[in-house]
Each structure stands twice: as C-alpha cells, then as structure tokens.
Design an enzyme around this catalytic site. Sequence first.
Site, short mmCIF file in Angstrom:
data_model
loop_
_atom_site.label_atom_id
_atom_site.label_comp_id
_atom_site.label_asym_id
_atom_site.label_seq_id
_atom_site.Cartn_x
_atom_site.Cartn_y
_atom_site.Cartn_z
N THR A 130 33.34 47.76 38.18
CA THR A 130 34.00 49.03 37.67
C THR A 130 35.50 48.61 37.89
OG1 THR A 130 33.76 50.00 39.77
CG2 THR A 130 32.07 50.40 37.88
N GLY A 164 40.13 41.72 43.80
CA GLY A 164 39.26 42.70 44.24
C GLY A 164 38.33 42.72 45.30
N VAL A 165 37.17 43.05 45.43
CA VAL A 165 36.14 43.30 46.49
C VAL A 165 35.84 41.57 46.95
CG1 VAL A 165 33.89 43.39 45.24
CG2 VAL A 165 34.01 44.33 47.46
N ASP A 166 35.66 40.57 45.78
CA ASP A 166 35.26 39.34 46.11
C ASP A 166 36.36 38.80 47.02
OD1 ASP A 166 34.43 37.09 45.61
OD2 ASP A 166 35.21 36.61 43.52
N TYR A 176 36.58 44.12 36.11
CA TYR A 176 35.91 44.03 34.61
C TYR A 176 35.73 45.47 33.69
CZ TYR A 176 33.91 39.28 35.90
OH TYR A 176 34.04 37.92 36.18
N1 AR6 Z 1 35.31 47.50 49.38
C1 AR6 Z 1 34.36 48.03 48.51
N2 AR6 Z 1 34.59 48.06 47.29
C2 AR6 Z 1 35.91 47.49 46.83
C3 AR6 Z 1 36.80 46.65 47.69
C4 AR6 Z 1 36.23 46.75 49.36
N3 AR6 Z 1 36.87 46.07 49.97
N4 AR6 Z 1 37.94 46.38 46.92
C5 AR6 Z 1 37.65 46.75 45.76
N5 AR6 Z 1 36.44 47.42 45.64
P1 AR6 Z 1 36.37 44.55 41.50
P2 AR6 Z 1 34.41 43.57 39.24
C6 AR6 Z 1 35.95 48.17 44.39
O1 AR6 Z 1 37.55 44.44 40.62
O2 AR6 Z 1 34.94 44.85 38.10
C7 AR6 Z 1 37.19 39.45 41.06
O3 AR6 Z 1 38.23 38.88 40.80
C8 AR6 Z 1 36.79 48.34 43.17
O4 AR6 Z 1 37.43 49.66 43.51
O5 AR6 Z 1 36.07 43.98 42.76
O6 AR6 Z 1 33.03 43.62 39.25
C9 AR6 Z 1 35.82 38.77 40.76
O7 AR6 Z 1 36.20 37.24 41.17
C10 AR6 Z 1 35.69 48.61 42.16
O8 AR6 Z 1 35.24 49.93 42.23
O9 AR6 Z 1 35.14 43.58 40.62
C11 AR6 Z 1 35.62 38.78 39.45
O10 AR6 Z 1 36.60 37.83 38.57
C12 AR6 Z 1 34.57 47.66 42.70
O11 AR6 Z 1 34.89 47.32 43.95
C13 AR6 Z 1 36.07 39.96 38.92
O12 AR6 Z 1 37.08 40.61 39.95
C14 AR6 Z 1 34.50 46.33 41.68
O13 AR6 Z 1 35.78 45.86 41.32
C15 AR6 Z 1 34.96 41.09 38.97
O14 AR6 Z 1 35.24 42.43 38.46
#
Ligand code: AR6
Length: 173
Positions: A123, A33-35, A126
């Site tokens: 969102t 994801g964003v991480d 998680y």
């Molecule tokens: N820019 C902005 N938002 C984004 C991007 C981006 N480049 N990529 C994804 N999103 P998530 P969580 C959005 O899954 O639910 C990781 O593996 C995405 O559409 O990134 O908090 C961590 O290491 C969504 O709306 O984070 C943790 O293990 C939002 O970012 C776990 O995921 C959050 O999605 C955290 O899960």
Amino acid sequence: MKSGIEVVKGDITKIEADAIVNAANSSLLGGGGVDGAIHSAGGKAILDECVAIRNRQGGCRTGEAVITTGGKLKAKYVIHTVGPVWNGGKSGEEQLLGDAYRNSLKIAVDNGIQTIAFPNISTGIYHFPKSKAAEIAIATVSDFLAENDSINKVVFVCFDDENYKLYQDLLKE
Ligand code: AR6
C-alpha cells in the site's frame, strides 16, 4: 475484534513478536519504505541472509515469502514477502496480495512462530488501493487462523492514519 487479531499504529521495527513481516521486493536486497526501515534497524545480518537466499534460489517471486534472522530487532525473525505492484487490478494483484499474506503465515507455522506482525503490504510504493488491501489482508489472515491453531496472535501494524482507520473499522465488524 476478531480473536487473535490486533491492530496498532506505529513502526513495525519496534514491535515485539516472534516475527515481523517485511514488504520486500523480488531482489531481496532492500529498498525504501518499511523494507528500508527494517534493514536499517535490524542490521547487516538480515541482508547477509537475504543475499544467501538470493544466491541459492534467485530472490523471491511476487506472492512468495522467505525467512531470515531478525538481527538486532526485538523480533526473532523477519519474514520477507513480495506484494504485487498495483497495475489497475487486472493482472492478478488481488490474488497475489492474498498469496503474500498466506505464504508468510505458512512459513511462520513451519518455523514454530506464534506471534507475527504485518505491515500493510503493497500500500506504499506499490500503490495497491488501501481499502481493498485491508479487506484482503484481514480476510486472508482470518481464514488462515480458522484452520491453524499454532499461531496465536497476528498484529497489523499501520504506519499511516488512513490504514489505521480502515483496519479498525473493518475489524469492528
Ligand atoms: N513500519 C510499519 N509500516 C511502515 C513503515 C514502518 N517503519 N514504513 C512504511 N510503512 P512500502 P510496498 C508502511 O512502500 O508498497 C520498498 O522499496 C507504509 O506506510 O514500504 O509493498 C521495497 O523494497 C505502507 O502502508 O511497501 C519494494 O521495492 C506500507 O508500509 C517496495 O518498497 C507498505 O509500504 C514495496 O512497496
């Protein structure tokens, strides 16, 4: 639109701000994801500081936040926070999501940050319900800004259409 709050659609790694927030996990060692996007765009300097924090304090608990360099990003800092995994809503998820936003803003203030961008924490992987998460994010940030004047801009960066529309609608009210 509430003063000091903006919503944009796009990739948070491209945002120019003093700090961007990462939706990390407690290990601080990266993920999807964003991480994953932040670590790959920002480079190794971010991970090196995450490892140092992990060695010092054992990672980051859910609802808490830590700060590192922004590495190669346009943002000077990355604030890594850990949102809750959605588990039906009876495990304190709403409080913990608010804590993640609040503690990110507190660490921003402590570091003289004036502009900060948030992704839609929890969102994605998680599975926190998007509508409820948007309400909590906006309410928490609005309450914080009402009591602190050192931060002058908070940008919600929405990656998907559903979140973008939810934020636009809520912020119009
Ligand atoms: N820019 C902005 N938002 C984004 C991007 C981006 N480049 N990529 C994804 N999103 P998530 P969580 C959005 O899954 O639910 C990781 O593996 C995405 O559409 O990134 O908090 C961590 O290491 C969504 O709306 O984070 C943790 O293990 C939002 O970012 C776990 O995921 C959050 O999605 C955290 O899960």
